[in-house]
Design a protein around this motif. Structure first.
Motif, short mmCIF file in Angstrom:
data_model
loop_
_atom_site.label_atom_id
_atom_site.label_comp_id
_atom_site.label_asym_id
_atom_site.label_seq_id
_atom_site.Cartn_x
_atom_site.Cartn_y
_atom_site.Cartn_z
N UNK A 12 0.86 -1.17 0.00
CA UNK A 12 0.00 0.00 0.00
C UNK A 12 0.91 1.23 0.00
N UNK A 13 0.55 2.25 -0.77
CA UNK A 13 1.39 3.45 -0.86
C UNK A 13 1.36 4.31 0.39
N UNK A 14 0.21 4.36 1.07
CA UNK A 14 0.07 5.24 2.25
C UNK A 14 -0.70 4.52 3.36
N UNK A 15 -0.47 4.94 4.58
CA UNK A 15 -1.16 4.39 5.74
C UNK A 15 -2.47 5.16 5.95
N UNK A 16 -3.43 4.88 5.08
CA UNK A 16 -4.75 5.49 5.17
C UNK A 16 -5.80 4.42 4.99
N UNK A 17 -6.95 4.61 5.63
CA UNK A 17 -8.01 3.61 5.65
C UNK A 17 -8.41 3.12 4.26
N UNK A 18 -8.81 4.02 3.37
CA UNK A 18 -9.32 3.60 2.06
C UNK A 18 -8.29 2.86 1.22
N UNK A 19 -7.05 3.34 1.11
CA UNK A 19 -6.06 2.57 0.34
C UNK A 19 -5.81 1.17 0.92
N UNK A 20 -5.83 1.03 2.24
CA UNK A 20 -5.64 -0.28 2.86
C UNK A 20 -6.81 -1.20 2.52
N UNK A 101 -1.21 -29.35 -4.25
CA UNK A 101 -0.39 -28.20 -3.86
C UNK A 101 0.12 -27.44 -5.09
N UNK A 102 0.47 -28.17 -6.14
CA UNK A 102 1.01 -27.53 -7.35
C UNK A 102 -0.06 -26.79 -8.16
N UNK A 103 -1.33 -27.05 -7.89
CA UNK A 103 -2.42 -26.36 -8.59
C UNK A 103 -2.84 -25.06 -7.92
N UNK A 104 -2.30 -24.79 -6.75
CA UNK A 104 -2.63 -23.56 -6.01
C UNK A 104 -1.86 -22.40 -6.61
N UNK A 105 -2.55 -21.28 -6.81
CA UNK A 105 -1.92 -20.07 -7.34
C UNK A 105 -1.76 -19.06 -6.21
N UNK A 106 -0.52 -18.79 -5.85
CA UNK A 106 -0.21 -17.78 -4.85
C UNK A 106 -0.13 -16.43 -5.57
N UNK A 107 -0.56 -15.38 -4.89
CA UNK A 107 -0.71 -14.09 -5.56
C UNK A 107 0.08 -13.00 -4.82
N UNK A 108 0.99 -12.37 -5.53
CA UNK A 108 1.78 -11.27 -4.98
C UNK A 108 1.64 -10.09 -5.93
N UNK A 109 1.15 -8.97 -5.40
CA UNK A 109 0.86 -7.80 -6.22
C UNK A 109 1.67 -6.59 -5.75
N UNK A 110 1.85 -5.63 -6.67
CA UNK A 110 2.57 -4.41 -6.34
C UNK A 110 3.99 -4.72 -5.91
N UNK A 111 4.45 -3.96 -4.92
CA UNK A 111 5.81 -4.14 -4.42
C UNK A 111 6.04 -5.47 -3.74
N UNK A 112 4.96 -6.18 -3.40
CA UNK A 112 5.08 -7.47 -2.72
C UNK A 112 5.55 -8.59 -3.64
N UNK A 113 5.64 -8.33 -4.92
CA UNK A 113 6.13 -9.37 -5.85
C UNK A 113 7.54 -9.84 -5.50
N UNK A 114 8.30 -8.98 -4.83
CA UNK A 114 9.68 -9.33 -4.48
C UNK A 114 9.76 -10.36 -3.36
N UNK A 115 8.66 -10.56 -2.62
CA UNK A 115 8.69 -11.44 -1.46
C UNK A 115 8.90 -12.91 -1.82
#
Length: 122
Positions: A12-20, A101-115
């Motif tokens: 999330x870019x900012x610590x605000x309710x709506x973006x979270x 287990x191999x059929x499960x799709x894990x999802x990483x978006x935004x800056x979290x793709x690096x995790x």
């Protein structure tokens, strides 16, 4: 049928309710889409946030989604490791499924793709 875990994260870019809340919905909708799941298949959702995201509970967004009102949700703080990714929301969704287990799709978006690029198929 087995219980499988689906991992996901988004920044999330900012610590605000709506973006979270919007980021929480974006991540959940993508996990649901990529794994073809419905709320009745969910055993529970564990949500963590980094310490710099304290404007709201991400679970509020999920509770407002149709059919998700009875899904057990838990929010917690992520372990504050020095140098770790800031402003990050993480999911661990426990799913009742016939998928392997191999059929499960894990999802990483935004800056979290690096995790976990090794797990992410998005």
């Amino acid at each position: 049928m087995s219980v499988r875990g689906i991992r996901g994260a988004i920044t999330v870019d900012v610590n605000e309710k709506e973006p979270i809340l919007q980021a929480t919905l974006e991540l959940l909708n993508e996990v649901v889409k990529q794994n073809a799941i419905v709320p009745d298949d969910i055993a529970s959702v564990f949500i963590t946030v980094t310490q710099d995201l304290d404007a709201t509970f991400p679970a509020i967004a999920i509770r407002q989604m149709g059919g998700w009102d009875l899904v057990p949700l838990m929010c917690a703080l992520e372990v504050p490791v020095k140098g770790s990714l800031d402003r990050c929301i993480r999911f661990m969704i426990h799913l009742n499924t016939d998928k392997s287990q191999s059929e499960i799709n894990h999802v990483y978006l935004g800056g979290a793709r690096v995790l976990r690029p090794d797990l992410s198929k998005s």
